[in-house]
Write an enzyme that holds these catalytic residues in place. Structure first.
Site, short mmCIF file in Angstrom:
data_model
loop_
_atom_site.label_atom_id
_atom_site.label_comp_id
_atom_site.label_asym_id
_atom_site.label_seq_id
_atom_site.Cartn_x
_atom_site.Cartn_y
_atom_site.Cartn_z
CE LYS B 79 53.99 2.69 -7.33
NZ LYS B 79 52.77 1.66 -6.75
CB SER B 159 52.36 2.59 -2.72
OG SER B 159 51.98 1.89 -4.06
CB SER B 183 48.84 1.08 -4.95
OG SER B 183 49.47 1.11 -3.49
#
Lengths: 95, 489
Positions: B79, B159, B183
């Site tokens: 990420k 997210s 997330s």
């Protein structure tokens, strides 16, 4: 209920984010409706409750006060938008 | 054989690499081909083609010499919220568009030390603030799944949307995400993969771009529960650089995952029922209970009375912490700078141009909640409610070992459907936020398909530091649902 425009202006200044007159109305309404939704918390009786201040119950502890890190001046300045010698450069603050 | 490579789990790839059935170089090349073919998914912000191929050559040598680490030669998506030394790290924000960290986050250091190869930095909501990946400065990642009879692009969730897409679309073997209010778990559910948020404090937060410090945790996003357990053992552990990381032993989660679950008690919180819940989500939840019962687990109804206050409390606490954390983006030391006539003007010009709409909204909310005259009414109140939510869980865990819930109230939705209505977007996290506030480990396991063709996940929540039991039951859900078998994984 929309948030009062004067409050939105004050928050914008505290946040160091510009809000134009065009945006003001929309932001007041959006923030107002989120706050209205959050007001739900008011119905919870929290009189005898201590606030939870973090995500863990692990106790903090003191570590020895020794220097074991540092000397990264070059690394720290590497992403500087503007530098002068070994210093960050910003617009003039003192007249 | 070659095209199948990209669909394998970590354990199968490790075996194949050791037996010289294929090389890490071939593997990385296959993934890079796939990434190129599926560019429209926009799952990566930065693709590390050159360095990944170079690392693969090094890994192949190590494997040849018998010096391989536990993740040697395995391509991982990271990420773009983890600082990676010498590799641009944007947090999907314009304000960090040009930021190249001079240090490596603790979690990615552990992955590197284990021999993992970083194939790219994955897309996310800006500063991890969002539930659809649509707030990314680089455009939304797109869910590889489609509704029956429709080509409409769907959100991957957020997210950690890009991390979920990358695993789901076979663009890497596993990925690393972060979870603040759901997330990891919500995008995992939307994309049909396994997503684990460990206990708060299990993984070091050092070098992760901060959103809400009392909630943020790193965790694995994988094709299987076994991979999840294996990866978590590698990224966990005490770090003197993060004072909230726990100095306790990290168990071998993989072996705990496969131990017997007989005799465990699993709670079903009645507050998670609602008439508005999709009936197919409800049915899957029922199935989940049956699967667990069939494995000798007792199902118990429990009550978590403060559940409905979790989301409002979260939307005070997380923005409050975010407004404080994001004050560092001022244009003075790193990231974007937009000039002004004074220092103050430079700050506000930089922040106005650098932050997107949702990030600004949360900074405003947090600043409001922390400002003079409102602190007690909002921030302090939310912290007290947070304690009550945690107490609910503590009470329940006197009677049960785990809690089973749906991960999300529904399936992935079309791009653009919810982005203009913040509250309806926030409601996506209604089932994931309570465990976040309480700092508990929770996993989402893909367990079935909705009749609309999209995957659905079930969530298991455990006691603090008891990820082992969470993985254990997750294994049962995975095996009983046959979700992966049906995908021929």
């Amino acid at each position: 209920m929309a948030m009062k425009e004067e409050i939105v202006r004050k928050i914008a200044i505290l946040s160091r984010i510009n809000v134009s007159d065009d945006e003001l109305d929309n932001i007041s309404r959006e923030l107002g409706s989120i706050i209205d939704w959050i007001e739900l918390l008011k119905e919870v009786d929290t009189q005898s409750v201590e606030p939870m201040t973090g995500g863990t119950d692990i106790k903090s502890f003191k570590r020895e006060d020794i220097v074991n890190d540092g000397g990264y001046q070059e690394k720290i300045l590497k992403n500087a938008p503007s530098k002068n010698d070994n210093l960050f450069e910003v617009p003039k603050v003192v007249e | 054989m070659m095209s199948e490579l990209t669909r394998l789990t970590i354990s199968k790839i490790s075996k194949g690499l050791k037996e010289k059935k294929f090389s890490s170089f071939e593997l990385v090349s296959e993934y890079l081909n796939e990434i190129d073919k599926q560019k429209e998914l926009n799952s990566f912000i930065t693709i590390l083609e050159k360095s990944a191929l170079e690392s693969a050559k090094v890994s192949d040598k190590k494997i040849g010499n018998g010096q391989s680490g536990p993740l040697e030669g395995i391509p991982i998506g990271v990420k773009d919220l983890f600082c990676t030394e010498g590799i641009r790290t944007t947090a999907a924000s314009n304000i960090l568009n040009n930021f190249i960290p001079t240090y490596e986050s603790s979690v990615t250091s552990k992955l590197k030390d284990a021999g993992a190869i970083f194939i790219g930095k994955t897309n996310l909501d800006e500063f991890a603030m969002g539930s659809s990946n649509e707030t990314s400065f680089f455009g939304s990642a797109v869910n590889p799944w489609k509704l029956n009879n429709s080509d409409k692009p769907l959100v991957p969730g957020g997210s950690s949307g890009g991390s979920a897409v990358a695993v789901s679309a076979n663009l890497c073997t596993a990925s690393i995400g972060t979870d603040t209010g759901g997330s990891i778990r919500q995008p995992a559910a939307f994309c049909g993969i396994v997503g684990m948020k460990p206990t708060y404090g299990r993984c070091s937060r050092w070098g992760i771009v901060a959103f809400a410090s009392s909630l943020d945790q790193a965790g694995p996003m994988t094709r299987s529960v076994e991979d999840s357990a294996f990866l978590l053992s590698i990224i966990s552990g005490y770090d003197p650089k993060d004072s909230t990381s726990a100095n306790i032993e990290v168990p071998d989660f993989k072996s705990l995952a496969s131990s017997t679950a007989k005799g465990l008690r699993v709670g079903i919180p009645k507050e998670y029922f609602s008439d508005e819940l999709d009936s197919e989500v409800l049915n899957l939840w029922e199935k989940g209970k049956e699967w667990l019962k069939d494995s000798g687990i007792e199902i118990v109804e429990i009550s978590l009375p403060h559940t409905k206050y979790a989301l409002p409390a979260y939307y005070i606490i997380a923005p409050a912490e975010a407004s404080s954390n994001l004050s560092r983006y001022d244009g003075a030391r790193f990231g974007l700078r937009v000039d002004g006539n004074s220092l103050d003007e430079m700050y506000s010009n930089t922040r106005s141009e650098g932050f997107g709409k949702e990030v600004k909204r949360r900074i405003f909310l947090g600043t409001y909640a922390l400002s003079a005259g409102y602190y007690d009414a909002y921030y302090l109140k939310a912290q007290k409610v947070r304690q009550l939510i945690y107490n609910d869980f503590l009470d329940s865990f006197k009677n049960v070992d785990l809690i089973l819930t749906p991960t999300t109230p529904g399936t992935a939705f079309p791009l653009g459907d919810k982005i203009s209505d913040p509250i309806s977007m926030y409601l996506n996290d209604i089932f994931t936020v309570p465990a976040s506030l309480a700092g508990l480990p929770a996993i989402s396991v893909p367990c079935g398909l909705h009749s609309n063709g999209l995957p659905l996940g079930l969530q298991l929540i455990g006691r603090r530091w008891d990820e082992g039991t969470v993985f254990n039951c997750a294994n049962i859900l995975e095996n009983s649902s046959s979700f992966n078998k049906n995908l021929e994984l």
